[in-house]
Design a protein around this motif. Structure first.
Motif, short mmCIF file in Angstrom:
data_model
loop_
_atom_site.label_atom_id
_atom_site.label_comp_id
_atom_site.label_asym_id
_atom_site.label_seq_id
_atom_site.Cartn_x
_atom_site.Cartn_y
_atom_site.Cartn_z
N PHE A 88 0.95 -1.05 0.08
CA PHE A 88 -0.14 -0.14 -0.05
C PHE A 88 0.92 1.04 0.06
O PHE A 88 0.20 2.35 -0.57
CB PHE A 88 -0.93 -0.07 1.12
CG PHE A 88 -2.28 -0.87 1.13
CD1 PHE A 88 -3.01 -0.68 -0.41
CD2 PHE A 88 -2.61 -1.96 2.02
CE1 PHE A 88 -3.96 -1.43 -0.56
CE2 PHE A 88 -3.61 -2.53 1.65
CZ PHE A 88 -4.55 -2.32 0.55
N ARG A 110 -0.45 3.49 -4.65
CA ARG A 110 -1.35 4.44 -4.10
C ARG A 110 -2.09 5.46 -5.41
O ARG A 110 -2.99 5.88 -5.32
CB ARG A 110 -0.18 5.65 -3.67
CG ARG A 110 -0.12 5.16 -2.13
CD ARG A 110 0.53 6.62 -1.54
NE ARG A 110 1.25 6.24 -0.22
CZ ARG A 110 2.28 6.92 0.16
NH1 ARG A 110 2.38 8.25 -0.09
NH2 ARG A 110 2.61 6.59 1.31
N ILE A 124 -5.16 3.51 -6.48
CA ILE A 124 -6.17 3.56 -5.31
C ILE A 124 -6.93 4.92 -5.34
O ILE A 124 -7.85 5.04 -5.41
CB ILE A 124 -5.70 3.38 -3.93
CG1 ILE A 124 -5.21 1.88 -3.86
CG2 ILE A 124 -6.77 3.41 -2.93
CD1 ILE A 124 -4.66 1.47 -2.64
N GLU A 125 -5.94 6.01 -5.52
CA GLU A 125 -6.42 7.40 -5.49
C GLU A 125 -7.29 7.83 -6.74
O GLU A 125 -8.17 8.42 -6.86
CB GLU A 125 -5.54 8.40 -5.14
CG GLU A 125 -4.74 8.19 -3.75
CD GLU A 125 -3.69 9.04 -3.48
OE1 GLU A 125 -3.19 9.63 -4.36
OE2 GLU A 125 -3.35 8.92 -2.24
#
Length: 131
Positions: free
Chosen positions: A120, A126, A129-130
């Motif tokens: 993560f 990252r 995910i964002e």
């Protein structure tokens, strides 16, 4: 004997979970107090992360890890060597008709959590995910 119609899925039953937790607590207590007659085992501080039982409650697999992570294989070997006495002590403390046979494995959940944290924290993950 009636078939359990309330359990849906391949997971453990409520009885397995309950018995596993009782054994985990009792095993942790026995190891913390040093009730075993093996001085090598009594010198170690152990964490009992989980105990899984077979569906017939004849076998209980305890996932253990020595504190500090040092001497993991030796700790499992010491527990396996003293499993008869541990089983007897657990059987005395728990009011069960049959005390399960104990097996010991290394608890690798801490390593898995570290790996998950590392994944993560990776920049690509990252971004995915964002985004």
């Amino acid at each position: 004997m009636a078939k359990n119609t309330f359990q849906d899925g391949p997971g453990p039953s409520q009885r397995q979970l309950r018995v596993g937790e009782l054994i985990r607590r009792t095993l942790s207590e026995v190891l913390a107090r040093g009730d075993v007659h093996d001085p090598e085992l009594n010198r170690l501080s152990m964490t009992v992360g989980e105990v899984r039982t077979s569906p017939d409650l004849k076998i209980a697999t305890a996932y253990v890890l020595p504190l500090g992570g040092q001497g993991q294989e030796d700790a499992v070997a010491l527990l396996a060597r003293n499993r008869g006495e541990l089983r007897r002590l657990i059987g005395k403390k728990l009011a069960m008709k049959y005390t399960p046979d104990l097996r010991f494995r290394l608890d690798e959940t801490f390593d898995q959590m570290d790996e998950t944290r590392r994944l993560f924290s990776d920049e690509q993950v990252r971004r995915d995910i964002e985004g």
